[in-house]
Write an enzyme that holds these catalytic residues in place. Sequence first.
Site, short mmCIF file in Angstrom:
data_model
loop_
_atom_site.label_atom_id
_atom_site.label_comp_id
_atom_site.label_asym_id
_atom_site.label_seq_id
_atom_site.Cartn_x
_atom_site.Cartn_y
_atom_site.Cartn_z
CG HIS A 1 2.19 -11.72 -10.28
ND1 HIS A 1 3.26 -11.30 -10.72
CD2 HIS A 1 1.21 -10.69 -10.85
CE1 HIS A 1 3.09 -9.93 -11.73
NE2 HIS A 1 1.83 -9.78 -11.42
CG ASN B 1 5.21 -5.13 -11.81
OD1 ASN B 1 5.52 -6.30 -11.99
ND2 ASN B 1 4.28 -4.78 -12.55
CE LYS C 1 -4.82 -3.75 -2.27
NZ LYS C 1 -5.30 -3.01 -3.33
CB THR D 1 3.20 -0.55 -10.19
OG1 THR D 1 2.67 0.00 -11.33
CG2 THR D 1 2.58 -0.29 -9.02
CD GLU E 1 3.91 -7.96 -19.03
OE1 GLU E 1 3.16 -6.88 -19.48
OE2 GLU E 1 3.51 -8.68 -18.14
CB CYS F 1 2.56 -11.10 -14.87
SG CYS F 1 2.73 -9.31 -15.12
CB SER G 1 -3.15 -8.77 -17.01
OG SER G 1 -2.89 -8.26 -15.59
CB SER H 1 -5.86 -5.10 -12.84
OG SER H 1 -4.78 -5.95 -12.91
#
Length: 388
Positions: free
Chosen positions: A233, A275, A242, A152, A79, A111, A307, A201
């Site tokens: 990812h 990242n 999470k 990040t 990207e 991504c 995203s 996000s």
Amino acid sequence: MKIGIDKIGFFTPHLYIDMNKLALARKEEPEKYTIGIGQDEMAVAPITQDPVTLAANAAFNILNDDDKKAIDFVIFGTETGIDHSKSAAIYVHHLLGLKPEARSIEMKQACYAATAAIQLAKGHIALNPDSKVLILASDIARYGLNTPGEVTQGAGAVAIVISANPRIMALEETSTYQTDDIMDFWRPVYSDTAYVDGKYSNEKYISFFSSVWNTYKEKTGLGLSDFEALCYHLPYTKMGLKALRTIYDEGTEADKERLVDYYQTSTTYNRRIGNIYTGSLYLSLLSLLEQKPLKDGSRIGLFSYGSGAVGEFFSGILQPDYREHLFIDKHMELFAARQEISIPEYEKIFEEVLPVDGSSLDLDVTKDPAPICLAGIKDHMRQYINKK
């Protein structure tokens, strides 16, 4: 016929910063970065490294002459591409000396693009069992100095060879995926830094995982206990955890302990690099495979998210003696050779950008130890060099 990952390797620039020191410079508690976000170090790309050179260096370290003869498809997922028209894959194809009888393209979807590339490669190999496909996932994540997203950032690339009868991981047929038009992260063509709604996000990442995970279970009849490990990812290393936490109650306590243990292992490289967008999932997989031996035949689940947004869940089976075909020593040497720089040095490098007015530029590549570097710009064309 088995189709999957025959080789996999990564590359990251030789410069990095300590996140504890970045936190102090930004008047934040270090634990906010190292524990709350889950990052210890962040790779910093000098001006002599761009997405093309990062990808080319990653592939250069794992390909041999037999691979080069067999590769007839190069797919570059990014990207942070360097040209609106010419694909980054063509530059890498030339820098690696691959045969001309090959397709070379670039793919984009935040991504997620490298995962789309792998699925495309599987179809190509099914029709051409003797060929190999080179997948490149390469990005430089930039949010800007003193921004919420600065922690990040990162830079690096992962190179993957997809083939029949793979020696590392055979990819299973079932894959589940989802698309939804949302604005959680984006970078307009006029901006060199990204825009992100971080909370939104995070929410969409978890909801996409829930959706494709549940659909995968319905399609396959498999459950949490059927997976030795899950890789995610990782825009930052706390993010995947999470999502993993949302399915703890689907397995036993032993399942939870195993998956959390392997998850932490899978974040090792990402914690030190940051990242890398399209390559983050595959850097996580590589970290897991290289840092801790798993049993041959183990099933590994992979969640890909880009995203905007596209998500996918798929899986692979580790092949006999897969660790013999990893490049663990090379990757340890790469980390050992890195140089820590100060925060002022990092800020100076960050602000060094290539001209956008058509002017020429010569760069000093002698300070960059990487085999493949960006040597400058001439007549609107980037000038690349392979020192080897």
